[in-house]
Design a protein around this motif. Structure first.
Motif, PDB file in Angstrom:
ATOM      1  N   VAL A 147     160.578 151.733  75.580  1.00  0.00           N
ATOM      2  CA  VAL A 147     159.123 151.944  75.604  1.00  0.00           C
ATOM      3  C   VAL A 147     158.462 150.574  75.556  1.00  0.00           C
ATOM      4  CG1 VAL A 147     157.167 153.088  74.503  1.00  0.00           C
ATOM      5  CG2 VAL A 147     159.449 154.121  74.391  1.00  0.00           C
ATOM      6  N   ILE A 148     158.219 150.005  76.716  1.00  0.00           N
ATOM      7  CA  ILE A 148     157.650 148.661  76.821  1.00  0.00           C
ATOM      8  C   ILE A 148     156.365 148.735  77.633  1.00  0.00           C
ATOM      9  CG2 ILE A 148     158.006 146.289  77.596  1.00  0.00           C
ATOM     10  CD1 ILE A 148     161.013 146.776  77.355  1.00  0.00           C
ATOM     11  N   SER A 149     155.262 148.323  77.018  1.00  0.00           N
ATOM     12  CA  SER A 149     153.947 148.279  77.673  1.00  0.00           C
ATOM     13  C   SER A 149     153.574 149.616  78.295  1.00  0.00           C
ATOM     14  CB  SER A 149     153.924 147.166  78.736  1.00  0.00           C
ATOM     15  OG  SER A 149     154.160 145.904  78.143  1.00  0.00           O
ATOM     16  N   LYS A 150     153.668 150.669  77.478  1.00  0.00           N
ATOM     17  CA  LYS A 150     153.292 152.008  77.910  1.00  0.00           C
ATOM     18  C   LYS A 150     151.844 152.303  77.485  1.00  0.00           C
ATOM     19  CE  LYS A 150     157.342 153.412  79.539  1.00  0.00           C
ATOM     20  NZ  LYS A 150     157.549 153.841  80.944  1.00  0.00           N
ATOM     21  N   SER A 151     151.170 153.095  78.268  1.00  0.00           N
ATOM     22  CA  SER A 151     149.792 153.475  77.946  1.00  0.00           C
ATOM     23  C   SER A 151     149.793 154.634  76.958  1.00  0.00           C
ATOM     24  CB  SER A 151     149.050 153.865  79.217  1.00  0.00           C
ATOM     25  OG  SER A 151     147.730 154.271  78.912  1.00  0.00           O
ATOM     26  N   ILE A 172     153.786 148.940  68.441  1.00  0.00           N
ATOM     27  CA  ILE A 172     153.151 147.623  68.435  1.00  0.00           C
ATOM     28  C   ILE A 172     152.179 147.535  69.599  1.00  0.00           C
ATOM     29  CG2 ILE A 172     153.547 145.139  68.613  1.00  0.00           C
ATOM     30  CD1 ILE A 172     156.494 147.287  67.715  1.00  0.00           C
ATOM     31  N   THR A 173     150.973 147.058  69.304  1.00  0.00           N
ATOM     32  CA  THR A 173     150.000 146.826  70.367  1.00  0.00           C
ATOM     33  C   THR A 173     149.421 145.427  70.197  1.00  0.00           C
ATOM     34  OG1 THR A 173     148.010 147.653  71.470  1.00  0.00           O
ATOM     35  CG2 THR A 173     148.095 147.903  69.080  1.00  0.00           C
ATOM     36  N   PHE A 174     149.285 144.700  71.300  1.00  0.00           N
ATOM     37  CA  PHE A 174     148.783 143.329  71.267  1.00  0.00           C
ATOM     38  C   PHE A 174     147.277 143.345  71.532  1.00  0.00           C
ATOM     39  CE2 PHE A 174     153.270 143.055  72.049  1.00  0.00           C
ATOM     40  CZ  PHE A 174     153.666 142.015  71.217  1.00  0.00           C
ATOM     41  N   ALA A 234     159.861 144.088  64.078  1.00  0.00           N
ATOM     42  CA  ALA A 234     159.613 144.885  65.275  1.00  0.00           C
ATOM     43  C   ALA A 234     158.594 144.204  66.184  1.00  0.00           C
ATOM     44  CB  ALA A 234     159.135 146.278  64.882  1.00  0.00           C
ATOM     45  N   SER A 235     157.603 143.556  65.593  1.00  0.00           N
ATOM     46  CA  SER A 235     156.556 142.900  66.384  1.00  0.00           C
ATOM     47  C   SER A 235     157.093 141.710  67.146  1.00  0.00           C
ATOM     48  CB  SER A 235     155.405 142.484  65.466  1.00  0.00           C
ATOM     49  OG  SER A 235     154.791 143.617  64.889  1.00  0.00           O
ATOM     50  N   THR A 242     157.940 141.695  75.857  1.00  0.00           N
ATOM     51  CA  THR A 242     156.778 141.599  76.742  1.00  0.00           C
ATOM     52  C   THR A 242     156.492 140.152  77.156  1.00  0.00           C
ATOM     53  OG1 THR A 242     155.271 141.529  74.835  1.00  0.00           O
ATOM     54  CG2 THR A 242     155.741 143.693  75.791  1.00  0.00           C
ATOM     55  N   GLU A 243     157.431 139.243  76.816  1.00  0.00           N
ATOM     56  CA  GLU A 243     157.371 137.827  77.211  1.00  0.00           C
ATOM     57  C   GLU A 243     156.149 137.114  76.639  1.00  0.00           C
ATOM     58  OE1 GLU A 243     157.738 137.749  81.457  1.00  0.00           O
ATOM     59  OE2 GLU A 243     159.838 138.361  81.425  1.00  0.00           O
TER      60      GLU A 243
END
Length: 284
Positions: A147-151, A172-174, A234-235, A242-243
């Protein structure tokens, strides 16, 4: 019956520590733990941590009851406090404790190894991050997918999230400004979102540089806290996926900084930070 305790904190994430080594069952109920954690009518804390006899060849077992009475799998700040508390108990028993000193701890998230350092810090081998949706768990992706960069829509707002488990679930959300997040309003909506069948911890991360992250956290079962060790781990993993950051970085929490490393050699996450005793007493 009066039960002895010690109060510790890791960067302001505070816990009541109880010596439960004489039996394998908890000596407090969930209802009693809630009472103990009450900051007005009890001792006050984000949770109660119990030191029990070891299992499956480990030195000790760690169990936690959150301030709402729920039981999480693990706690990063808590296990640093646990290591210091174990050293306190062993010293009282006449066992010499000379850092660096490592303990193997059985937890609901598996075996975790904290090491007391000569400078007073505690380094914890947190194990390998869990990245597959079905194991986190979340329904944001197929069970065997990351689950990487999912909306994700929360409170009528679209968020881009990455999910990681460190033995407990994290979302986690940036964000551009971590301080602008209204944790009390948005945190519970993430925690109880239907895509997280076991609820979730939620981290809001502001990237200051590739080796410095600023984090605010809403913890499952405890609410807004000053620090979350598993959340910091985790963050950083989410930042690497997400680089956005390097594999070693400082994660700044409201209570202070943690050094986190996701090793490229063994794929394990290492957390280093403080744990300090506040006071001791007895409580019925």
């Amino acid at each position: 019956m009066t039960i002895a305790f010690s109060k510790y904190h890791g960067l302001g994430n505070d816990f009541v520590l109880v010596d439960n080594r004489h039996q394998p069952d908890l000596i407090l109920t969930a209802e009693q733990a809630v009472k103990w954690c009450d900051r007005n009518f009890g001792i006050g804390g984000d949770g109660v941590i119990f030191v029990l006899p070891g299992q499956q060849g480990t030195d000790y077992t760690m169990r936690i009851l959150n301030s709402d009475g729920s039981e999480p799998e693990m706690c990063g700040n808590g296990i640093r406090c646990l290591a210091k508390f174990i050293a306190e108990l062993e010293t009282a028993d006449g066992v010499p404790v000379a850092p660096p000193k490592a303990y193997t701890i059985h937890t609901l998230a598996g075996t975790i190894t904290p090491t007391l350092q000569p400078d007073g810090q505690v380094t914890v081998d947190m194990g390998e991050p869990i990245l597959m949706a079905g194991e986190i768990p979340t329904t944001l992706a197929a069970a065997d997918e990351r689950v990487i960069s999912k909306s994700l829509t929360v409170a009528q707002q679209d968020w881009v999230v990455t999910c990681v488990s460190m033995g407990n679930p994290h979302c986690i959300t940036f964000v551009d400004d971590a301080d602008a997040i209204d944790l009390a309003a948005i945190g519970p909506k993430f925690e109880h979102h239907e895509v997280f069948p076991q609820r979730t911890n939620t981290e809001f991360i502001e990237v200051m540089s590739r080796d410095y992250l600023k984090m605010r956290v809403w913890e499952r079962g405890a609410g807004a806290t000053l620090a979350c060790g598993t959340g910091a781990c985790a963050s950083l993993v989410a930042g690497v996926l997400t680089e956005r950051c390097d594999r070693t970085a400082t994660v700044e929490l409201p209570g202070g900084p943690l050094k986190i490393e996701w090793s490229a050699i063994d794929n394990r996450v290492y957390m280093t930070g403080p744990a300090e005793k506040v006071f001791a007493g007895g409580m019925e």
